[in-house]
Design an enzyme around this catalytic site. Sequence first.
Site: not given
Ligand code: MSP
Length: 483
Positions: A19, A22, A135, A138, A152, A155, A304, A307
């Site tokens: 999304h 990311h 959780c 997380c 949590c 979630h 936030k 889904k």
């Molecule tokens: N898999 C772990 C990270 C391991 S790194 C060794 C993880 N994955 S995640 O899919 O949840 O991705 C988290 C990252 O995605 C956040 O740290 C950020 O970089 C990005 N983001 C996900 N949602 C976001 C927002 N709503 N806003 C900004 N960044 C976001 O955690």
Amino acid sequence: MKEKFYVTTPIYYVNDKPHIGHAYTTIIADVLARYYRGKIGKENVFFLTGTDEHGAKIAEAAEKNNVSPQEFTDQISTLFKEAWKNLEIENDYFIRTTDDDHKKTVVDILKSLKEAKTPQGNDVLYEGEYEGLYCVGCEKFMTENDLVDGKCPDHNKEPEKLSEKNWFFKLGDFLPAIKQKIESGELIIYPEGRKKEVLGLIKQGMPDISISRSSKSVSWGIDIPWDDDQKTYVWVDALSNYITALGYPDGENFKKFWPADVHLMALEILKFHTLLWPAMLMAMDVELPKSMYVHGFFTIDGQKMSKTLGNVISPNELVEKYGAEVTKYLILSQFSFGSESDIKVEEFATKYNADLVNGLGNLVNRVTNMVEKYLDGKVDINIKDADLGGEEIKQLRFREALLTIWQIIKKGNGLIDETKPWVLAKDESNKDKLKEILEELTNDLYSVAISLKSFMPKTSEQIINILSADKITKPEKPLFPRL
Ligand code: MSP
């Protein structure tokens, strides 16, 4: 020593599709990588992204979809690769934690941690009993303080009670050394507020971290090499990616690119990156990364992304509507790095019209049209500043970098409105003045085009081609069509 630049994004969980959250982190990494490629050469830059594919969360998602975890992770990691391709992201490597060479190196890393001693001479890993509230969303044990109404908050789910034998990492023994590295600036944490937060956690003292899970509770993961009953905790597996992707310990890329210059992430994974990761590296006697840049979590129209709310924005939708380069511009220009902010979707169209159609696109049209008409398409090019916003990019202030570039665009359009070259052109005695104005405009536009290279490489090239032609002519089609 030759300069190099190594930038990473977090590796994203494959329990869900990519999304815009990311996308934000990945776009930033892309801009940094492009910027440094321009400065120190393509071969001296390494930009890593990828997917985090083990753990209970992924296994559960696979089960819900009635496919094996491997099939599931294959599918979703492909979606990430496609999304980045659509956004014209130029990563040098895409790591998957289910890659064989990654898994093999993680086993070696675990073995070396098993042998290692802490600075105080204790075993880095020890066996212990873990009881706690876990959780799955997380992938971590929660404390009562983390919970809201017993659930949590991220979630909206009650964590599960787990009690099991685990391998623990003696984090506490590393905290004084980590604190020293952070305070001395050897390990930069930016922005300052996040650095204070980490130092606060260290001061408060952190519990040791369990780095394995019973195979009964988590079956989808890397085996602990000396204990058949245990799988590796996903975070140990995941953090290792930053060096396994470079071929640690002997790979050429590891020798050339480690330590990382910038680890990018959002705040929710700050603790793992600033405490567990440095401690793991110290235990392995590997240099620490130079910096961690932490951005905020953004919401969509005040909420936030979720889904259930149906407000999850896929980067592909935006690319379809605006194209890759405009999408990147719209996302980066919305808010400053580091802040927690809100994305207002309806503002994208307004911003597109204001900044790209009426701003940059209009300036290109007006300047080329007038140069063609009044100067027979000929202008002396003397580029004034080919690095507009460069200082800001180095500090990861992307929005500000774009504002700096757009100031020149606004100035250009303003100068045209003010001096009305089409009026000057009516009188032969204004010839020199007219030429001077059009030269200034063309050269400013040239600076803009070059400086845009890290953000909008194709647009940049397009404008440069127009302006460096023997005879400048107005483009047949506008650069940015009105929606
Ligand atoms: N898999 C772990 C990270 C391991 S790194 C060794 C993880 N994955 S995640 O899919 O949840 O991705 C988290 C990252 O995605 C956040 O740290 C950020 O970089 C990005 N983001 C996900 N949602 C976001 C927002 N709503 N806003 C900004 N960044 C976001 O955690």
